[in-house]
Write a protein that holds these residues in place. Structure first.
Motif, PDB file in Angstrom:
ATOM      1  N   THR A 161      72.704  44.497   8.313  1.00 57.35           N
ATOM      2  CA  THR A 161      71.951  43.793   9.358  1.00 57.35           C
ATOM      3  C   THR A 161      72.835  42.771  10.071  1.00 57.35           C
ATOM      4  OG1 THR A 161      71.176  42.152   7.761  1.00 57.35           O
ATOM      5  CG2 THR A 161      69.749  44.064   8.142  1.00 57.35           C
ATOM      6  N   SER A 162      74.111  42.808   9.795  1.00 57.46           N
ATOM      7  CA  SER A 162      75.057  41.840  10.348  1.00 57.46           C
ATOM      8  C   SER A 162      75.235  42.017  11.857  1.00 57.46           C
ATOM      9  CB  SER A 162      76.414  42.006   9.651  1.00 57.46           C
ATOM     10  OG  SER A 162      77.450  41.418  10.395  1.00 57.46           O
ATOM     11  N   ASP A 163      75.042  40.922  12.606  1.00 59.64           N
ATOM     12  CA  ASP A 163      75.279  40.961  14.053  1.00 59.64           C
ATOM     13  C   ASP A 163      76.736  41.303  14.342  1.00 59.64           C
ATOM     14  OD1 ASP A 163      72.653  40.327  14.603  1.00 59.64           O
ATOM     15  OD2 ASP A 163      73.048  38.207  14.973  1.00 59.64           O
ATOM     16  N   GLU A 164      77.642  40.801  13.503  1.00 62.20           N
ATOM     17  CA  GLU A 164      79.061  41.095  13.693  1.00 62.20           C
ATOM     18  C   GLU A 164      79.346  42.592  13.547  1.00 62.20           C
ATOM     19  OE1 GLU A 164      83.243  40.217  11.387  1.00 62.20           O
ATOM     20  OE2 GLU A 164      81.760  38.609  11.429  1.00 62.20           O
ATOM     21  N   ASP A 165      78.745  43.221  12.530  1.00 58.94           N
ATOM     22  CA  ASP A 165      78.917  44.671  12.351  1.00 58.94           C
ATOM     23  C   ASP A 165      78.351  45.429  13.551  1.00 58.94           C
ATOM     24  OD1 ASP A 165      80.174  44.338   9.917  1.00 58.94           O
ATOM     25  OD2 ASP A 165      78.447  44.972   8.712  1.00 58.94           O
ATOM     26  N   MET A 166      77.189  44.996  14.029  1.00 58.41           N
ATOM     27  CA  MET A 166      76.578  45.666  15.164  1.00 58.41           C
ATOM     28  C   MET A 166      77.454  45.532  16.409  1.00 58.41           C
ATOM     29  SD  MET A 166      72.769  45.284  16.826  1.00 58.41           S
ATOM     30  CE  MET A 166      72.957  43.537  17.051  1.00 58.41           C
TER      31      MET A 166
END
Length: 144
Positions: free
Chosen positions: A93-98
C-alpha cells in the motif's frame, strides 16, 4: 466476448497464488491463467517469444531478485513487449511503491485484498476490464 483472455500471474507467494487461482476458477467468462512463481521465470517466459503473449500480466512487486520493479522495467524496455499491459498486483500500500511502478510505466496498480470475496471481486473487475480493453499485440507473436 469472443476469445478467452490470457492472463499471466507472476507471484512468488504460494498462498497468494493459490487464492488468486481459486478466484480465477470461479469466473463465469472464459479466461486462461498461467502462473509463474518468480520474476526470473516470468521474464524468461515473456522474452523467449516462442509462444503467444498474454493479454495482460499481473505482477507482484515483493519478490526476490529480480523483484517486480526489475521485471517491470525490463518488460517496458523490451522493444517487442513494451506495449504489453502490466498490472502491478501487490499487497504493498506504499505510495512510494505506487509512484515508482507508474514511473516505470505500469498500466495499473491494484492492492491485493486477500479477503477471498474481495479478491474475487478484484479478479472479476480486472478480467472484465482487460477483456474489453484494446491492446497492441506483440509484433512477432501475431497468430498467423
Amino acid at each position: 466476448m469472443g476469445q478467452s483472455l490470457r492472463v499471466l500471474l507472476i507471484d512468488d507467494d504460494p498462498a497468494d497464488s493459490v487464492l488468486i487461482q481459486e478466484a480465477f476458477s470461479l469466473l463465469e467468462q472464459p479466461c486462461t491463467l498461467m502462473v509463474l512463481n518468480s520474476g526470473a521465470a516470468g521474464l524468461a517466459h515473456l522474452i523467449s517469444l516462442e509462444h503467444l503473449a498474454p493479454d495482460v500480466v499481473l505482477l507482484d512487486l515483493k519478490m526476490p531478485e529480480p523483484d517486480g520493479f526489475m521485471v517491470l522495467a525490463a518488460l517496458k524496455a523490451h522493444p517487442q513487449l513494451q506495449a504489453l499491459p502490466i498490472v502491478v498486483f501487490t499487497i504493498s500500500t506504499s505510495d512510494e511503491d505506487m509512484r515508482r511502478a507508474y514511473a516505470l510505466r505500469a498500466n495499473a496498480y491494484v492492492v491485493k485484498d486477500l479477503a477471498f470475496e474481495t479478491l474475487c471481486q478484484q479478479v472479476r473487475s480486472l478480467v472484465k476490464f482487460w477483456s474489453l480493453a484494446r491492446t497492441v499485440p506483440c509484433p512477432s507473436q501475431s497468430p498467423h
